[in-house]
Design an enzyme around this catalytic site. Structure first.
Site, short mmCIF file in Angstrom:
data_model
loop_
_atom_site.label_atom_id
_atom_site.label_comp_id
_atom_site.label_asym_id
_atom_site.label_seq_id
_atom_site.Cartn_x
_atom_site.Cartn_y
_atom_site.Cartn_z
N VAL A 117 -6.23 11.22 13.08
CA VAL A 117 -7.68 10.65 13.38
C VAL A 117 -7.82 9.87 14.36
O VAL A 117 -8.62 9.87 15.23
CB VAL A 117 -8.48 10.29 12.08
CG1 VAL A 117 -9.92 9.99 12.15
CG2 VAL A 117 -8.39 11.41 10.84
N GLY A 118 -6.89 8.95 14.18
CA GLY A 118 -7.01 7.78 15.36
C GLY A 118 -6.47 8.25 16.59
O GLY A 118 -7.29 7.95 17.59
N HIS B 91 0.77 -1.06 -0.07
CA HIS B 91 -0.05 -0.01 -0.11
C HIS B 91 0.75 1.40 0.07
O HIS B 91 0.41 2.50 -0.09
CB HIS B 91 -1.13 0.04 1.09
CG HIS B 91 -2.25 -0.82 0.95
ND1 HIS B 91 -2.54 -2.13 1.39
CD2 HIS B 91 -3.36 -0.23 0.54
CE1 HIS B 91 -3.47 -2.48 1.19
NE2 HIS B 91 -4.20 -1.56 0.46
N GLY C 78 -7.93 7.67 7.58
CA GLY C 78 -7.86 9.28 7.98
C GLY C 78 -6.24 9.64 8.27
O GLY C 78 -6.19 10.84 8.18
N GLY C 79 -5.62 8.72 8.70
CA GLY C 79 -4.42 8.88 9.07
C GLY C 79 -4.21 9.04 10.56
O GLY C 79 -4.97 8.59 11.49
#
Length: 501
Positions: free
Chosen positions: A462-463, A389, A458-459
């Site tokens: 975000v987490g 990815h 989201g990256g």
């Protein structure tokens, strides 16, 4: 605990199941409504910062921030939709009038369509990768084939090569289409190479090269998948058409499946017209001020949109493959009924899951050579997915979280299977109560699963903000009701597993 077999999942009273359905469905709708309200209240600021587009209807704006959906939508309108329709027409004509020529004709069509879209230089890169993979496979050494494939995939991240390839195209979108095509083709080249190495009696030479060419340029799967192994592809393509095939049945399948794909597309577009979740997740200020229900709605909307998006992106290629008498991987299962990391990997992208099991997990030992090899093979499978990815920092966190989640779930399963603990549980808990305990464990697993998906979608920011707001600041106010609703989701998932549609 999450991988209990169907016969171990107890039935619960219908009133209890109905309550879980009402609470699950109601929480989805209300959280989406709160996110919609927040989106409209901050529409002016979001439009100024993220350039919201004019929607399909004048009263609505459209959030264009999801790169993948925007990217494939533009390419579908520009050319891909028409080349896929062309594939379906040519496949039908050759299958009817020249069935023996269907495979080579489809391969040539796939090559011509790819040249039309990617250009001669772009296809030259793919042919170079194909030729090197085929040449190294002739040595019938899996380790060498893996080394060659990893080196070829690593070229996607070499800056000077990226600049050269960008110079071939007028827009970034054209370069990214080449990038995606090479990445997906890399999985196919690995599949061919390893299957060839594992079958020493298989004839080589021109025949295998032709089949690899057909496999690599099969147009419905060429740009974005889903992934089908080389072995499955050639076995299914070689099967003669069944005498019972009828035009009426084929037409009915086409109309019904095309209608479903259109419905999924409409749902995806509706979501980004009424909830600006992708723009909101990009701005940390909005994430910090979201009301609790809207925060939950954002998490649900992001993962649900990802699910619906891949129903569309995999749905059309899978429909065409089915009309070609192939058996594509099953379409993704709804993420709201996923209650474990293991289930998410097994049922969301079934093609990639099978690929990882066949070419990484099992060859490295899997579950048949002890705990160490199981941990190692699982970790390397996730490591490869991360590398494939792009290997970015947020993908590394995502892969580590999924690896840890799968190991914890398997560890709990092993622990509760120990004779002493198993007999104690059997004596203390009734069968329905054991199911409720499984759902309770699964609620915590689902919470971590959603968190990992938010990092992926989201990256890291975000987490991090979700973790802080829900589990640090809201450990006594947000976390308990969230886990209660996730418990309901898990019960619906268990019910679905017990009685699949």
């Amino acid at each position: 605990m999450s991988s209990k077999s169907k016969d171990q999942v107890a039935s619960l009273p219908w009133t209890e199941i109905l309550a879980y359905w009402v609470l699950s469905f109601g929480s989805h709708l209300y959280s989406f409504y709160e996110l919609h309200r927040f989106s409209k209240e901050h529409e002016t600021g979001l439009e100024r910062e993220f350039q919201l587009e004019q929607g399909l209807l004048k009263a609505f704006k459209r959030d264009p921030t999801d790169f993948e959906w925007n990217f494939w939508s533009k390419w579908a309108k520009k050319s891909l939709l028409w080349t896929l329709i062309g594939h379906g027409v040519i496949s039908r004509l050759t299958g009817t009038f020249y069935p023996k020529l269907r495979v080579p004709v489809l391969a040539v069509y796939g090559l011509v369509a790819a040249i039309h879209i990617l250009g001669v230089k772009g296809i030259g890169v793919l042919l170079l990768h194909l030729g090197l993979s085929f040449s190294v496979a002739q040595l019938r050494n899996p380790a060498l084939s893996w080394a060659c494939s990893l080196l070829l995939l690593s070229t996607l991240h070499i800056q000077p090569l990226q600049e050269i390839q960008r110079g071939w195209y007028q827009t970034e979108e054209e370069y990214y289409l080449l990038l995606f095509s090479v990445a997906v083709s890399g999985l196919r080249f690995i599949s061919f190479s390893l299957e060839y190495c594992w079958c020493p009696l298989q004839p080589g030479g021109v025949v295998q090269l032709c089949w690899l060419f057909s496999y690599a340029f099969y147009h419905p799967f060429f740009y974005n998948g889903p992934i089908v192994t080389y072995k499955d592809y050639i076995q299914q393509m070689r099967r003669p058409a069944e005498d019972g095939d009828r035009d009426e049945a084929t037409f009915s399948y086409f109309v019904l499946r095309a209608g479903r794909i259109l419905l999924w597309w409409l749902i995806a577009e509706y979501m980004i017209h009424v909830m600006y979740m992708h723009s909101i997740q990009t701005n940390e200020t909005y994430l910090e001020i979201l009301p609790p229900w809207a925060l939950g709605g954002l998490a649900l909307a992001l993962v649900q949109f990802f699910y619906v998006k891949y129903l569309v992106l995999f749905g059309l290629p899978s429909m065409l493959a089915t009309l070609d008498k192939l058996v594509p991987p099953k379409l993704p299962r709804c993420v709201s009924i996923m209650y474990s990391f293991t289930g998410m990997w097994r049922h969301f992208d079934e093609g990639l899951y099978r690929w990882l099991i066949r070419y990484i997990y099992v060859p490295l030992g899997g579950s048949h050579h002890g705990l160490f090899y199981k941990i190692l093979s699982t970790g390397l499978a996730f490591g490869f997915v991360c590398l494939w990815h792009g290997g970015h920092d947020y993908l590394q966190y995502w892969a580590l979280m999924n690896w840890a989640g799968v190991l914890v779930e398997n560890g709990l399963k092993t622990l509760f299977a120990l004779p002493f603990i198993h007999s104690t549980v059997e004596q203390i808990f009734s069968v329905p109560m054991k199911r409720r305990c499984i759902a309770l464990f699964s609620a915590f697993s689902t919470a971590m699963l959603i968190l990992s998906n938010l990092v992926f979608l989201g990256g890291i920011h975000v987490g991090r903000i979700f973790w802080k707001r829900v589990f640090v600041q809201g450990w006594s106010t947000l976390a308990p009701p969230m886990l209660a609703f996730l418990y309901c989701f898990a019960q619906i998932g268990l019910e679905w597993t017990s009685h699949p549609a």
